[in-house]
Design an enzyme around this catalytic site. Structure first.
Site, PDB file in Angstrom:
ATOM      1  CG  ASP A  24     -10.661   3.520   6.538  1.00  0.00           C
ATOM      2  OD1 ASP A  24     -11.850   3.905   6.477  1.00  0.00           O
ATOM      3  OD2 ASP A  24     -10.298   2.388   6.198  1.00  0.00           O
ATOM      4  CG  HIS A  34     -11.570  -0.822   8.987  1.00  0.00           C
ATOM      5  ND1 HIS A  34     -10.923  -1.374  10.054  1.00  0.00           N
ATOM      6  CD2 HIS A  34     -10.925  -1.294   7.876  1.00  0.00           C
ATOM      7  CE1 HIS A  34      -9.943  -2.152   9.632  1.00  0.00           C
ATOM      8  NE2 HIS A  34      -9.918  -2.114   8.309  1.00  0.00           N
ATOM      9  CB  ALA A  52      -9.331   2.177   3.183  1.00  0.00           C
ATOM     10  CG  PHE A  53     -12.166  -3.167   2.924  1.00  0.00           C
ATOM     11  CD1 PHE A  53     -12.473  -2.483   4.072  1.00  0.00           C
ATOM     12  CD2 PHE A  53     -13.067  -4.117   2.456  1.00  0.00           C
ATOM     13  CE1 PHE A  53     -13.656  -2.736   4.762  1.00  0.00           C
ATOM     14  CE2 PHE A  53     -14.251  -4.378   3.137  1.00  0.00           C
ATOM     15  CZ  PHE A  53     -14.546  -3.676   4.299  1.00  0.00           C
ATOM     16  CB  THR A  62      -5.587   3.955   5.482  1.00  0.00           C
ATOM     17  OG1 THR A  62      -4.265   3.849   4.934  1.00  0.00           O
ATOM     18  CG2 THR A  62      -6.236   5.245   5.034  1.00  0.00           C
ATOM     19  CB  ILE A 101      -0.974  -0.017   1.208  1.00  0.00           C
ATOM     20  CG1 ILE A 101      -1.911  -1.232   1.101  1.00  0.00           C
ATOM     21  CG2 ILE A 101      -1.776   1.280   1.291  1.00  0.00           C
ATOM     22  CD1 ILE A 101      -2.730  -1.530   2.348  1.00  0.00           C
ATOM     23  NE  ARG A 123      -5.936  -4.197  11.093  1.00  0.00           N
ATOM     24  CZ  ARG A 123      -6.334  -4.215   9.829  1.00  0.00           C
ATOM     25  NH1 ARG A 123      -6.547  -3.075   9.184  1.00  0.00           N
ATOM     26  NH2 ARG A 123      -6.557  -5.354   9.196  1.00  0.00           N
ATOM     27  CD  GLU A 168     -11.245  -0.439  13.450  1.00  0.00           C
ATOM     28  OE1 GLU A 168     -10.646   0.578  13.066  1.00  0.00           O
ATOM     29  OE2 GLU A 168     -11.493  -1.401  12.704  1.00  0.00           O
TER      30      GLU A 168
HETATM   31  P1  NAI Z   1       2.739  -5.023   3.431  1.00  0.00           P
HETATM   32  O1  NAI Z   1       3.110  -6.194   4.267  1.00  0.00           O
HETATM   33  O2  NAI Z   1       2.874  -5.117   1.955  1.00  0.00           O
HETATM   34  O3  NAI Z   1       3.579  -3.746   3.919  1.00  0.00           O
HETATM   35  C1  NAI Z   1       3.825  -3.432   5.249  1.00  0.00           C
HETATM   36  C2  NAI Z   1       5.195  -2.770   5.331  1.00  0.00           C
HETATM   37  O4  NAI Z   1       5.404  -2.387   6.693  1.00  0.00           O
HETATM   38  C3  NAI Z   1       6.344  -3.707   4.923  1.00  0.00           C
HETATM   39  O5  NAI Z   1       7.168  -3.085   3.969  1.00  0.00           O
HETATM   40  C4  NAI Z   1       7.075  -3.965   6.231  1.00  0.00           C
HETATM   41  O6  NAI Z   1       8.476  -4.144   6.077  1.00  0.00           O
HETATM   42  C5  NAI Z   1       6.756  -2.694   7.004  1.00  0.00           C
HETATM   43  N1  NAI Z   1       6.923  -2.850   8.444  1.00  0.00           N
HETATM   44  C6  NAI Z   1       6.515  -3.885   9.226  1.00  0.00           C
HETATM   45  N2  NAI Z   1       6.858  -3.664  10.509  1.00  0.00           N
HETATM   46  C7  NAI Z   1       7.501  -2.469  10.524  1.00  0.00           C
HETATM   47  C8  NAI Z   1       8.097  -1.695  11.556  1.00  0.00           C
HETATM   48  N3  NAI Z   1       8.123  -2.132  12.828  1.00  0.00           N
HETATM   49  N4  NAI Z   1       8.653  -0.504  11.234  1.00  0.00           N
HETATM   50  C9  NAI Z   1       8.656  -0.089   9.940  1.00  0.00           C
HETATM   51  N5  NAI Z   1       8.123  -0.768   8.930  1.00  0.00           N
HETATM   52  C10 NAI Z   1       7.538  -1.950   9.220  1.00  0.00           C
HETATM   53  O7  NAI Z   1       1.248  -4.659   3.850  1.00  0.00           O
HETATM   54  P2  NAI Z   1       0.207  -3.750   3.045  1.00  0.00           P
HETATM   55  O8  NAI Z   1      -0.579  -4.610   2.125  1.00  0.00           O
HETATM   56  O9  NAI Z   1       0.902  -2.566   2.520  1.00  0.00           O
HETATM   57  O10 NAI Z   1      -0.776  -3.325   4.242  1.00  0.00           O
HETATM   58  C11 NAI Z   1      -0.327  -2.547   5.335  1.00  0.00           C
HETATM   59  C12 NAI Z   1      -1.380  -2.524   6.415  1.00  0.00           C
HETATM   60  O11 NAI Z   1      -2.531  -1.809   5.968  1.00  0.00           O
HETATM   61  C13 NAI Z   1      -1.962  -3.907   6.772  1.00  0.00           C
HETATM   62  O12 NAI Z   1      -1.136  -4.598   7.683  1.00  0.00           O
HETATM   63  C14 NAI Z   1      -3.294  -3.568   7.370  1.00  0.00           C
HETATM   64  O13 NAI Z   1      -3.176  -3.409   8.769  1.00  0.00           O
HETATM   65  C15 NAI Z   1      -3.654  -2.225   6.733  1.00  0.00           C
HETATM   66  N6  NAI Z   1      -4.819  -2.341   5.849  1.00  0.00           N
HETATM   67  C16 NAI Z   1      -5.915  -1.563   6.078  1.00  0.00           C
HETATM   68  C17 NAI Z   1      -7.037  -1.662   5.289  1.00  0.00           C
HETATM   69  C18 NAI Z   1      -8.231  -0.781   5.482  1.00  0.00           C
HETATM   70  O14 NAI Z   1      -9.325  -1.104   4.961  1.00  0.00           O
HETATM   71  N7  NAI Z   1      -8.124   0.332   6.162  1.00  0.00           N
HETATM   72  C19 NAI Z   1      -7.110  -2.664   4.219  1.00  0.00           C
HETATM   73  C20 NAI Z   1      -5.879  -3.370   3.988  1.00  0.00           C
HETATM   74  C21 NAI Z   1      -4.793  -3.235   4.800  1.00  0.00           C
END
Ligand code: NAI
Length: 335
Positions: free
Chosen positions: A258, A295, A297-298, A232, A154, A234, A263
């Protein structure tokens, strides 16, 4: 496979039924999974859950006792599932990684533009035929600095979009994506430097022990005066109390979220006739420079299609005795 779909929402059922094409026996219930509702899974091979469900240690133990072998998440984030316990108890868990990073990043941009250009306030005035422009001044995003915390799927799309706006993009992540550096001139920095330089900060890290309340008063004190903060990812990645304080004293110019720390039990249902007894949410909601979405965004056609297809794919793999690449529990510890 007989599958109980917890927290099923009216809008997603047609997507799941279409993707399933009558292969698995899907049963939909509105209740969220918890240690109290786990017993509803008696007699099911698999369950499907969402981000609002709670698969903690006790819940997973109960599911194992009830004969559930598989949990397929209809979400990217899995902070609500105790993966270690599931692995130990030989319950396989899979998620839907990257169902539509565009949906989330575009929503983050929507929040940013609405806040910066005061679109909600402007439209409220126009609805009353008030075309006065006082106090609606925003700023050009072009040439501003945007800090992306978490440059995964994202965060990468967010980087691309912000680069398209003419912004200078800074990134903070435990793993670096060289393509973003080459293609969009993203510069990786420390978290402190990102905070000190960014006019806009957008959060895209998963919730884990390292990111829990990552945005707290110490970090906020490092930020630029008037920074726009977008979350957006958590809710619990930010310490909401500290962010509210930052909004009150002007350190944070605007907040777009979001997701919200508390929540659970509030989002995804109508509380308009029974306002939640949550002073933090009420205080945030009352501020003109705070924009909250529930919540969603998806919530795009593409994302819902991908979520449904991947959920059914995970079940197909398990039924065929195959491994799904979306599995979060380690295969070797199950064998
Ligand atoms: P992803 O796994 O592709 O990217 C997450 C990034 O965060 C990775 O590059 C990882 O190295 C980095 N990361 C992990 N721990 C870290 C730390 N301690 N410090 C710095 N960087 C760190 O995940 P994606 O698909 O980008 O999603 C990210 C988050 O978005 C999901 O985990 C989810 O919680 C949230 N999300 C929210 C949605 C919504 O409807 N609001 C829908 C989909 C996801």
């Amino acid at each position: 496979m007989k599958v109980l779909v917890f927290s099923s929402k009216d809008f997603e059922i047609p997507y799941l039924e279409y993707a399933n094409n009558k292969k698995h026996k899907l049963f939909f219930i509105k209740e969220a999974l918890s240690s109290k509702t786990a017993m509803k899974a008696v007699g099911y091979d698999a369950i499907s859950i969402f981000s609002s469900d709670e698969a903690c240690f006790v819940t997973i133990e109960k599911l194992r006792d009830f004969g559930v072998k598989y949990i397929t998440l209809r979400s990217v984030g899995y902070d609500n599932v105790n993966i270690k316990t599931a692995t130990k108890l030989k319950i396989r868990v899979a998620n839907v990684p990257g169902y539509s990073p565009n949906a989330i990043a575009e929503h983050a941009v929507g929040l940013l533009l609405a806040l910066n250009r005061k679109l909600i306030e402007s439209n409220l005035r126009v609805k009353h035929f008030n075309f006065n422009l006082n106090n609606l001044i925003g700023f050009d995003l072009n040439a501003k600095t945007v800090g992306i915390i978490g440059t995964g799927k994202i965060g990468a799309v967010m980087t691309k979009i912000m680069h398209g706006f003419g912004c200078c993009v800074l990134g903070y992540d435990i793993e670096q994506n060289a393509e973003l550096v080459t293609n969009y001139k993203l510069r990786y920095t420390t978290l402190k430097e990102l905070c000190a330089l960014a006019d806009v900060i957008s959060i895209h890290v998963p919730l884990n022990t390292d990111t829990h309340q990552l945005i707290n008063k110490e970090l906020i004190s490092e930020m630029k005066q008037g920074v726009i903060l977008i979350n957006t990812a958590r809710g619990a990645v930010i310490k909401t109390e500290d962010v509210l304080e930052g909004l009150k004293n002007g350190k944070i110019g605007a907040l777009g979220i979001d997701v919200y720390e508390k929540e659970k039990g509030v989002f995804f249902s109508d509380h308009s006739l029974n306002i939640p007894d949550d002073n933090l949410l009420i205080a945030l909601n009352a501020r003109p420079n705070v924009l909250i979405t529930g919540h969603h965004a998806f919530l795009t056609d593409e994302a819902l299609t991908n979520i449904a297809e991947t959920t059914i794919y995970n079940l197909d793999c398990w039924e065929a005795g195959k491994e799904t690449e979306n599995e979060l529990t380690k295969k070797e510890s199950i064998a």
